[in-house]
Structure formats: C-alpha cells, structure tokens
Design an enzyme around this catalytic site. Structure first.
Site, PDB file in Angstrom:
ATOM      1  N   SER A 214       0.834  -1.200   0.000  1.00  0.00           N
ATOM      2  CA  SER A 214       0.000   0.000   0.000  1.00  0.00           C
ATOM      3  C   SER A 214       0.876   1.260   0.000  1.00  0.00           C
ATOM      4  O   SER A 214       1.679   1.442  -0.917  1.00  0.00           O
ATOM      5  CB  SER A 214      -0.958  -0.036   1.187  1.00  0.00           C
ATOM      6  OG  SER A 214      -1.939   0.965   1.107  1.00  0.00           O
ATOM      7  N   ASP A 349     -10.499  -3.462  -5.173  1.00  0.00           N
ATOM      8  CA  ASP A 349      -9.911  -2.699  -4.062  1.00  0.00           C
ATOM      9  C   ASP A 349     -10.728  -1.425  -3.874  1.00  0.00           C
ATOM     10  O   ASP A 349     -10.757  -0.563  -4.756  1.00  0.00           O
ATOM     11  CB  ASP A 349      -8.459  -2.359  -4.388  1.00  0.00           C
ATOM     12  CG  ASP A 349      -7.716  -1.702  -3.230  1.00  0.00           C
ATOM     13  OD1 ASP A 349      -8.388  -1.097  -2.358  1.00  0.00           O
ATOM     14  OD2 ASP A 349      -6.484  -1.788  -3.189  1.00  0.00           O
ATOM     15  N   HIS A 380      -8.340  -4.702  -0.528  1.00  0.00           N
ATOM     16  CA  HIS A 380      -7.110  -3.980  -0.228  1.00  0.00           C
ATOM     17  C   HIS A 380      -6.292  -4.774   0.780  1.00  0.00           C
ATOM     18  O   HIS A 380      -6.651  -4.861   1.963  1.00  0.00           O
ATOM     19  CB  HIS A 380      -7.424  -2.585   0.331  1.00  0.00           C
ATOM     20  CG  HIS A 380      -6.213  -1.698   0.438  1.00  0.00           C
ATOM     21  ND1 HIS A 380      -5.657  -1.064  -0.649  1.00  0.00           N
ATOM     22  CD2 HIS A 380      -5.440  -1.365   1.506  1.00  0.00           C
ATOM     23  CE1 HIS A 380      -4.606  -0.371  -0.257  1.00  0.00           C
ATOM     24  NE2 HIS A 380      -4.447  -0.545   1.042  1.00  0.00           N
TER      25      HIS A 380
END
Length: 449
Positions: A214, A349, A380
C-alpha cells in the site's frame, strides 16, 4: 344483519390469505438473497490475474517459474468475492492464526534528530540458491512489524530462507516516542533509505528483495527511482495495492463510489489518533513547524486530504497540497526503476480507483522489466484464500511475493557471473553515518528469545 358476532359464530379466513402471507415471505427471502448475492458478489467468476508484460526471456521465465501468477485465484466462496469484506477482514483481523516471529529491533539516529526503527528477523534456514538474501519491507500507512499481515509474511519468508528487515513507520509504534517534530509521510524515503543502508553495511554480501505494501509500495518505488545508486544489490521489487499518484487519487477519495468517502473518513480518524498520540513532540518542540491553529484544524478534519494539507505537508516544507502530492508520489520516479518489478493490484480494491491502474498497466507495456498483475478479487491487502467460509492462514499475496522472489533468485543464479547483480559494493547510501543500537524482542509473550 347484525354487525356484532354472536357467541358460537365461526370466524373464517379467506383461503387466499395463507397463500398471500407465503408469497410475502418468499418475496422477503428473495429480496434478502438478492442483496446478499449482489453485496457478496457471489455471481462473479474466479479467474487468473490479468497479466500485463513485455514478452522477454526474463518475464517468460518468471511466469513459468511462478505459476501462481497465471493460475486462478480462488477466494473463500461465501464472502471472498467482496472487496469490502476482504478489506474489512484485513483491517480488523489482519490475518488468521498469525505467527509470532522473534527478531531484533534496531534504532537509527537520523540527521534531523529523528529516531527511525526497524526490526530484523533472521532466516529459519538456508535459501534454496545458497545466497544471502534479505527482504527489506515497507508496511502500509501507519503500520509496523507487529501487524498481523506483516508477521504472517515475515514468517513465510523466513521459512523460505530469507532474512527480513521491516521498517516501523516513524510514529507508528505506540511505545516509541518521537525524538523530533516529524513523523512518516506518504512518500518520505529517509527512514527506508536508512534501513537499507544499515542492512547493506551489516551484511556486505547480501542481496535485497524490496517489498512494499500500500503506502509502503509508493515509498519503495519512489526510493528506487529517486537515485539509481539505490538499485545496487537489489534483485527485484514487489509493490502490492498502492495507488501510484496521490494527486490523481485525491479526487476519487471524495467520491461515495465503493464507499471510498467512508474509508477516507476512517483512515483520517486513525491518522488523527496517531498524530495526537505524539502531540507533545509534534507541536511542543521549539523546532516544530506546527501552530496551535493546525492542531485545531486537525480536530475537525474528516478526510486524509485535510490532514495532509494542515499537517503532513508541513513536515517537509511543501507550500501547497498539490506540491506535496506531486513530489511524494512514485508516479514521477517509477519509470527510472530498471530492476525486475512486480506491481500487484486488485480490481475490487475499494481504496484504489480503477482509473489509477492505467499507470502500472502503461508502465508494464513500455518497460521490459515490469510485470503488472491485476486480480479480479482480493480487496485492499486481503487476498484471502479458502474453500467456503474459513480463510487459510497464508494468503495469495504472501505466496505470490515469495514465489516471484524465488523465481528472480533462480534467474539471477543462472546468469553469467559478469551479468549478475553486483554484490559487496557499498553505495553512497551505505557510507552515511547512522548511529545504531538494538535490543532483542519477540512478538510471542511466551518466547524467551
């Protein structure tokens, strides 16, 4: 006829009434099932990841040696096709039955007085190539080595023969005080660079696998692209679930599509808690760039953009939010990466809008060292696998990263010596004078290590 019923009269119900009640029940059940099927995305098929790459010997070898990239990803049947549930399970639980790897916590004194920390985990066996290889890992926003998904990945990598170094984002650990009026930001690479330099100095023969999750994916790609010296002794890089451009993502985070505005609010609330936990260091020091008005605006902030504008951009002296997002996003640096690069995203996501995925797809179409893998499901940082209801402890994401790293290591091993990644050569970053100290720690309370 009397309107009152006499004793003994029998009150009958029309025969069509029970049928009507049954019909209402069936309609209610059908409605619930419809929304379950829609919300859980049960009709969505399973499929292999959509792979974008140039047809090169390296990429052909990787896809052949890492078959999980071309096989169907099968999430848990009842809920795994919902990106929201995958994301929520990652956010709340992290992982199932997370292990507790033991390691050593390292402290690095930065030039501005900040104290960066990272955790070092030795491998649990020899690597299959016989080489000394270290995974340098950058977690997601506000995360650190004690998060469940990091622990699971570290343990899996250790068992495959990798040493692991995990950056703890500056200010993310609740028991580590800040020593300067600064904390981690979206694209600051200083702490990650310090960790990499420390690893290169401590293990002169080691080769590096760079991994970012991320926000960490943005940081590692920016780090490698900022200066080509940073790519020395790096075998490859893997980025999972990053958004590539904060400026382009800014508009999408204000949309209610996929509940993105709600996620924005929740992440902003978490960031406020982290910032306020270090209020004394960030707002009380003489060298602080923050004012009382900034603190007041922080309390009323309801989005990450408001926090970034009022607080985060000022740590590095950016005049505007646009300037901050432009200079901190890896989209302006990622094209400078020449080592093998795997970019992984999920179509469902809820945090990364589909419009942002043109960035990695275009990059993979142009550069021969890049593979872009886009899964249909996974949310995610979820990517849970399982048959029907219960997920497996190890996720598809964990397996893909290690599988790709293994393939690159074997490719490197079979190359002629004159073409192999240079080792034993210290870059300029290695020579920086970071003062370090460490103590042994363990995430398992019952371990005596």
């Amino acid at each position: 006829m009397s309107a009152l019923m006499e004793p003994g009269d029998v009150h009958t119900i029309a025969p069509e009434m029970p049928a009507m009640f049954d019909g209402m029940k069936l309609a209610a059940i059908a409605t619930v099932l419809y929304f379950l099927v829609r919300c859980l995305n049960l009709k969505s098929p399973t499929a292999p990841p959509d792979i974008t790459y140039r047809d090169t010997p390296l990429n052909r070898y990787v896809l052949k040696s890492c078959p999980i990239l071309t096989k169907e990803y099968e999430p848990p049947l009842l809920w795994g096709k919902s990106g929201h549930l995958q994301t929520a399970l990652y956010g709340k639980m992290g992982r199932v039955s997370s292990p507790n790897p033991c390691g050593v916590r390292k402290y690095l004194l930065m030039q501005d007085g900040a104290t960066a920390t990272f955790d070092l985990f030795e491998s649990l066996g020899d690597h299959r190539t016989g080489d000394d290889i270290t995974m340098v890992i950058c977690p997601g926003i506000g995360n650190h080595s004690e998060k469940h998904y990091i622990r699971t990945f570290v343990n899996h990598s250790q068992r495959q023969g990798y040493r692991c170094a995990v950056l703890n984002h500056l200010g993310s650990l609740p028991n580590i005080e800040l020593t300067s009026p600064r904390m981690f930001t979206y694209g600051c690479t200083w702490e990650f660079a310090a960790m990499v330099g420390s690893i290169k100095g401590a293990f002169p023969q080691t080769l590096l696998i760079v991994v970012g999750f991320s926000l960490g994916g943005n940081i590692v790609c920016k780090f490698l692209g900022e200066n080509r010296i940073n790519q020395e002794r790096v075998l490859c890089c893997v980025s999972v679930c990053q958004g590539y451009s904060a400026l382009r993502a800014q508009k999408t985070f204000l949309q209610w599509d996929q509940c993105r505005r709600l996620y924005n609010f929740l992440m902003a609330d978490n960031m406020k808690k982290i910032i306020l936990s270090h209020r004394g260091s960030l707002f009380g020091m003489n060298s602080s760039k923050m004012e009382d008005a900034d603190l007041s605006r922080l309390y009323t902030a309801t989005s990450l953009m408001q926090i970034d504008d009022n607080i985060m951009r000022k740590f590095h002296g950016h005049d505007t939010l646009k300037e901050y997002y432009e200079k901190e996003s890896c989209v302006h640096y990622i094209h400078n990466i020449n080592v093998p690069l795997l970019l992984v995203n999920s179509s469902d996501d809820p945090l990364v809008h589909r419009s942002l995925l043109t960035i990695p797809r275009t990059l993979a179409e142009k550069k021969p060292n890049v593979i872009f893998a886009l899964t249909l499901h996974g949310g995610h940082l979820g990517f849970f696998e399982g048959a029907v209801l219960f997920p497996q402890p190890l996720t598809w994401m964990d397996k893909v990263i290690v599988g790709y790293a293994n393939a690159i290591c074997r490719w490197e091993r079979h190359r002629p010596p004159c073409l192999r990644t240079r080792r034993g050569l210290c870059s300029q970053a290695d020579g920086k004078a970071y003062r370090t100290h460490a103590h042994v720690f363990c995430m398992d309370r019952h371990c005596q290590g």
